[in-house]
Write an enzyme that holds these catalytic residues in place. Structure first.
Site, PDB file in Angstrom:
ATOM      1  N   ARG A 213       0.788  -1.261   0.145  1.00 58.93           N
ATOM      2  CA  ARG A 213      -0.057   0.083   0.108  1.00 58.93           C
ATOM      3  C   ARG A 213       0.711   1.266  -0.056  1.00 58.93           C
ATOM      4  NH1 ARG A 213      -4.220  -3.566   2.959  1.00 58.93           N
ATOM      5  NH2 ARG A 213      -2.980  -3.322   4.708  1.00 58.93           N
TER       6      ARG A 213
ATOM      7  N   PHE B  34     -11.751  -3.574  -6.695  1.00 58.92           N
ATOM      8  CA  PHE B  34     -11.803  -4.594  -5.390  1.00 58.92           C
ATOM      9  C   PHE B  34     -11.416  -3.717  -4.210  1.00 58.92           C
ATOM     10  CE2 PHE B  34     -11.105  -6.594  -9.453  1.00 58.92           C
ATOM     11  CZ  PHE B  34     -11.989  -7.297  -9.661  1.00 58.92           C
TER      12      PHE B  34
ATOM     13  N   ASP C  15     -16.518  -1.765  -5.340  1.00 55.99           N
ATOM     14  CA  ASP C  15     -16.539  -3.207  -4.561  1.00 55.99           C
ATOM     15  C   ASP C  15     -17.990  -3.609  -4.808  1.00 55.99           C
ATOM     16  OD1 ASP C  15     -14.271  -4.783  -2.583  1.00 55.99           O
ATOM     17  OD2 ASP C  15     -16.528  -5.072  -2.147  1.00 55.99           O
TER      18      ASP C  15
ATOM     19  N   ASP D 165      -6.695  -5.231  -6.691  1.00 59.97           N
ATOM     20  CA  ASP D 165      -6.569  -6.143  -5.933  1.00 59.97           C
ATOM     21  C   ASP D 165      -7.646  -6.988  -5.743  1.00 59.97           C
ATOM     22  OD1 ASP D 165      -5.090  -7.609  -3.843  1.00 59.97           O
ATOM     23  OD2 ASP D 165      -5.848  -6.146  -2.249  1.00 59.97           O
TER      24      ASP D 165
ATOM     25  N   CYS E 162      -3.626 -13.130  -5.759  1.00 57.11           N
ATOM     26  CA  CYS E 162      -3.310 -13.759  -4.607  1.00 57.11           C
ATOM     27  C   CYS E 162      -3.502 -15.227  -4.817  1.00 57.11           C
ATOM     28  CB  CYS E 162      -4.156 -13.272  -3.535  1.00 57.11           C
ATOM     29  SG  CYS E 162      -6.123 -13.206  -3.701  1.00 57.11           S
TER      30      CYS E 162
END
Length: 403
Positions: A215, A231, A253, A307, A347
């Site tokens: 970040r 996201f 989101d 992300d 991820c």
């Protein structure tokens, strides 16, 4: 061979991973499991000739039937063992001086902290545990007591509503494991910024500490920028970007609750959500497609942060997941002005760094954009990766300059 535990015997030629200290023993490698053993029992593991190799815990119901804990024959797996492993993980975090930057960090990272099946995140004085295996589940109250003793925290809360429990024969579980009932929300700090963590309803354990360093790295490119934070969850990237001098933020989101908490986090840090941000609730792919159609020349944002959640959960999801990564990056590039910054992450542990970079290459090619890689990013240091367990390295990111 020690006689205090029953012994699981491997097939001939299937002992190499155990000797190399990989913590998983798959069912296909096992020749014999004594009938007397129950799920969660501590077992010894021997090769086909009966030579002792390691010690772990058993789950007949799982494809990974033994999770290994120690390769020292004289090391008993008892309360002192669990205390030593917890203390070892906590001591490493002290050496990393994590508390100097944040009071939110990962305290125990499963196999990579030699405690397979146990994830523990610390949020100020509260600990949130995810229990992923039967062997840890049957011991979770004992482990929670030890965690309080070793950390001085006030509470251990379980948030084990995770898919990895199903192959272990476990249902989801949540609630207080030890200590005092915590508040629903806890305030934490990260690099001088303040965030509210929802311990009860938040995703995973409530906050994504694996991105704590990233970040800051991404925010350094956001001064004066119009930033798309896709996201966005509870807006941690947004807060860092505004603190670094971003002109405005668009958080997108699927969760209304996450966006509401993102707005609270902006206010908590002295920003005005009405003047400096816009929140858009909806499917991120659909929202970005709509914006692309409205602004086909692609000059909406100076920086885009992607992300997303895990797109590849299993190998048979690979093609679909890679298509998802490619599409969302193509959409982002079509909304990004020339000279803009793309910060993009995956991820999915099954997608390694080389493959992820190839996907971004394909997205750039199809979007007709040239990209220059400025930085390669990884999970924060509190998310340790044991060298014998490369599966523990799951987060990868690229900061790119888009021409």
């Amino acid at each position: 061979m020690p006689n205090n535990h029953e012994t699981v015997v491997l097939k001939s030629g299937r002992d190499k991973p155990v000797r190399q200290r990989h913590p998983w023993v798959f069912s296909g490698a096992i020749r014999h499991i004594p009938d007397s053993l129950a799920g969660g029992d501590v077992v010894d593991v021997a090769d086909a000739k009966g030579r002792w190799l390691a010690r772990g815990y058993l789950n007949r119901a799982s494809q990974i039937q033994v999770r290994l804990l120690t390769w020292e024959e004289g090391e008993a797996v008892d309360r002192d063992f669990w205390r030593r492993r917890i203390r070892q993980a906590a001591e490493l975090r002290r050496r990393l001086q994590l508390s100097d930057a944040s009071d939110a960090y990962r305290l125990i990272n499963g196999e990579s902290d030699f405690l397979p099946g146990l994830i523990v995140d610390r949020y100020a004085g509260c600990l949130v545990a995810q229990i992923g295996t039967l062997g840890m589940d049957v011991r979770k109250h004992e482990l929670a007591e030890l965690l309080l003793e070793e950390t001085g925290c006030q509470s251990v809360v379980e948030r084990s509503e995770i898919a990895v429990r199903r192959p272990e024969g476990l249902q989801g579980a949540a609630g207080l494991l030890a200590g005092d009932e915590p508040p629903d929300r806890v305030e934490v700090t990260e690099h001088g910024l303040r965030f509210l963590v929802d311990l009860v309803h938040g995703q995973k354990t409530g906050f994504y500490t694996d991105q704590s360093e990233n970040r800051r790295r991404v925010a350094a490119y956001c001064r004066g920028a119009r930033v798309l934070n896709a996201f966005s969850y509870t807006g941690a990237f947004a807060v860092h970007a505004l603190a670094a001098g971003a002109r405005s933020i668009a958080n997108v989101d699927a969760s209304y609750d996450a966006l509401a908490l993102a707005e609270e986090n902006l206010r908590l840090n002295g920003f005005d959500p009405d003047a400096q941000s816009v929140n858009v609730a909806g499917d991120v792919f659909a929202v970005l497609r709509d914006w692309r159609d409205i602004e086909p020349d692609g000059d909406l944002f100076d920086a885009v942060i992607l992300d997303p959640p895990k797109f590849v959960h299993a190998r048979d999801h690979m093609d679909r997941g890679l298509r998802g990564y490619k599409e969302i990056n193509m959409l982002a590039l079509r909304l990004l002005k020339p000279g803009g910054i793309l910060a993009t992450f995956s991820c999915s542990g099954l997608v390694d760094f080389d493959l992820f970079q190839k996907v971004i290459f394909g997205a750039a090619l199809d979007a007709g954009r040239d990209l220059q890689i400025l930085e390669r990013l990884h999970q924060a240091s509190d998310h340790t990766v044991a060298i014998t367990f490369p599966q523990g390295e799951y987060l990868k990111g690229l900061i790119c300059h888009a021409l």
